[in-house]
Design a protein around this motif. Structure first.
Motif, short mmCIF file in Angstrom:
data_model
loop_
_atom_site.label_atom_id
_atom_site.label_comp_id
_atom_site.label_asym_id
_atom_site.label_seq_id
_atom_site.Cartn_x
_atom_site.Cartn_y
_atom_site.Cartn_z
N PRO A 24 -10.11 81.16 77.16
CA PRO A 24 -11.12 82.15 77.51
C PRO A 24 -10.76 83.49 76.86
CG PRO A 24 -9.67 81.73 79.38
CD PRO A 24 -9.29 80.75 78.32
N PRO A 25 -11.76 84.35 76.63
CA PRO A 25 -11.51 85.62 75.92
C PRO A 25 -10.39 86.47 76.51
CG PRO A 25 -13.87 85.25 76.16
CD PRO A 25 -13.18 84.16 76.94
N GLU A 26 -10.29 86.50 77.86
CA GLU A 26 -9.27 87.36 78.46
C GLU A 26 -7.85 86.83 78.18
OE1 GLU A 26 -10.87 84.62 81.78
OE2 GLU A 26 -11.68 85.77 80.08
N GLU A 27 -7.70 85.50 78.08
CA GLU A 27 -6.38 84.96 77.76
C GLU A 27 -6.03 85.22 76.30
OE1 GLU A 27 -3.67 80.90 78.18
OE2 GLU A 27 -5.77 80.84 78.81
N LEU A 28 -7.02 85.14 75.43
CA LEU A 28 -6.79 85.47 74.02
C LEU A 28 -6.32 86.92 73.89
CD1 LEU A 28 -6.89 85.11 70.97
CD2 LEU A 28 -9.37 85.43 71.07
N GLU A 29 -6.95 87.82 74.63
CA GLU A 29 -6.54 89.24 74.56
C GLU A 29 -5.11 89.42 75.06
OE1 GLU A 29 -8.22 91.66 72.99
OE2 GLU A 29 -9.66 90.07 72.52
N ARG A 30 -4.73 88.67 76.09
CA ARG A 30 -3.35 88.78 76.58
C ARG A 30 -2.36 88.28 75.51
NH1 ARG A 30 -5.49 86.50 81.37
NH2 ARG A 30 -4.22 84.60 81.17
N TYR A 31 -2.74 87.23 74.77
CA TYR A 31 -1.86 86.78 73.70
C TYR A 31 -1.78 87.84 72.60
CZ TYR A 31 0.48 84.35 70.02
OH TYR A 31 1.39 84.05 69.04
N LEU A 32 -2.89 88.44 72.25
CA LEU A 32 -2.87 89.50 71.23
C LEU A 32 -1.99 90.67 71.68
CD1 LEU A 32 -6.64 89.44 70.21
CD2 LEU A 32 -4.71 88.70 68.80
N ASP A 33 -1.95 90.92 73.00
CA ASP A 33 -1.11 91.99 73.53
C ASP A 33 0.38 91.77 73.23
OD1 ASP A 33 -3.27 93.34 74.62
OD2 ASP A 33 -2.99 92.54 76.65
N THR A 34 0.79 90.51 73.03
CA THR A 34 2.20 90.23 72.75
C THR A 34 2.64 90.76 71.38
OG1 THR A 34 1.88 88.07 71.65
CG2 THR A 34 2.04 88.08 74.08
N GLY A 35 1.67 90.95 70.48
CA GLY A 35 2.00 91.43 69.13
C GLY A 35 2.55 90.36 68.21
N GLU A 36 2.61 89.12 68.68
CA GLU A 36 3.17 88.05 67.85
C GLU A 36 2.35 87.78 66.59
OE1 GLU A 36 5.72 85.20 70.89
OE2 GLU A 36 3.82 84.47 70.11
N TRP A 37 1.10 88.19 66.59
CA TRP A 37 0.22 87.95 65.45
C TRP A 37 0.65 88.74 64.21
CZ3 TRP A 37 -2.00 92.45 63.78
CH2 TRP A 37 -2.07 93.51 64.72
N GLU A 38 1.40 89.81 64.41
CA GLU A 38 1.74 90.68 63.27
C GLU A 38 2.63 89.96 62.26
OE1 GLU A 38 2.79 94.77 64.25
OE2 GLU A 38 2.17 94.37 66.31
N GLY A 39 2.19 89.96 61.01
CA GLY A 39 2.96 89.38 59.92
C GLY A 39 2.96 87.87 59.87
N CYS A 40 2.03 87.22 60.60
CA CYS A 40 2.01 85.75 60.66
C CYS A 40 0.70 85.20 60.14
CB CYS A 40 2.18 85.27 62.10
SG CYS A 40 3.82 85.53 62.74
N ALA A 41 0.79 84.28 59.18
CA ALA A 41 -0.40 83.57 58.73
C ALA A 41 -1.00 82.83 59.91
CB ALA A 41 -0.04 82.59 57.61
N GLY A 42 -2.30 83.05 60.16
CA GLY A 42 -2.95 82.41 61.29
C GLY A 42 -2.84 83.17 62.60
#
Length: 199
Positions: free
Chosen positions: A136-154
């Motif tokens: 769900p959108p709110e869980e996706l936002e919580r994952y984005l809050d972790t910052g793990e997306w930075e510098g990662c393909a995908g």
């Protein structure tokens, strides 16, 4: 019998903490160095061709600075429904990338290349397939809050909290983490590197 030891100094053409952790597990002495290359590739290349080209480019860039050494280069791209995903430039891009992956299966391609003295060059490409849970959108936002997306393909890291995205993984998990160790070990053995050396 004396252990023959490594055939020369080894460099990893990357400063990625995930790749370094995987290399550390081998117990081989090595150094890291950022390749500092242009990562643009011709648009007509497939994801497999692109990662192979970039792995060679990165390995050669560091090898030019250390011509007597061995250099391992790697590059990774995510492919979903024929579209290639690289590293997101901001949170909005990460949200868009993950939006395409959630609830679907995608492929991760990693190219590896070992360059050594005397024109030695060997390479391989490894592919792993992953299926993500729908979120769900709110869980996706919580994952984005972790910052793990930075510098990662995908826009995710399976060695971190991103493993909670995974519904299914087919292939080499180390490939997903950035450095497929099965082909890496094979390339190093072919080059004459000795494992389990006594200090």
């Amino acid at each position: 019998m004396k252990n023959p030891g490594p055939p020369g100094d080894l460099f990893l053409a990357s400063t990625s903490s995930a790749r370094k952790a995987l290399m550390d597990g081998l117990g081989l002495p090595y150094r890291t160095e950022a390749p500092g290359v242009d990562e643009h590739v011709p648009a007509q290349l497939s994801a497999l061709e692109a990662v192979a080209m970039l792995a060679v480019r990165k390995a050669r860039a560091v090898h030019e600075r250390h011509p007597d050494a061995w250099v391992l280069g790697a590059d990774q791209l995510v492919e979903v429904e024929g579209t290639t995903l690289g590293k997101p430039h901001d949170r909005d891009a990460a949200r868009a990338q993950l939006g395409r992956l959630l609830g679907h299966t995608h492929a991760i391609h990693t190219g590896v290349c070992l360059v050594g003295p005397g024109g030695h060059l060997t390479q391989a490409v490894e592919t792993t397939h992953l299926t993500f849970f729908p979120l769900p959108p709110e869980e996706l936002e919580r994952y984005l809050d972790t910052g793990e997306w930075e510098g990662c393909a995908g826009s995710y890291r399976v060695e971190g909290q991103g493993q909670a995205l995974l519904a299914k993984l087919e292939g080499d998990r180390t490939n997903v983490q950035g450095l497929p160790m099965l082909p890496v070990v094979r390339l190093l053995r072919q080059a004459g590197f000795a494992f389990f050396a006594r200090p």
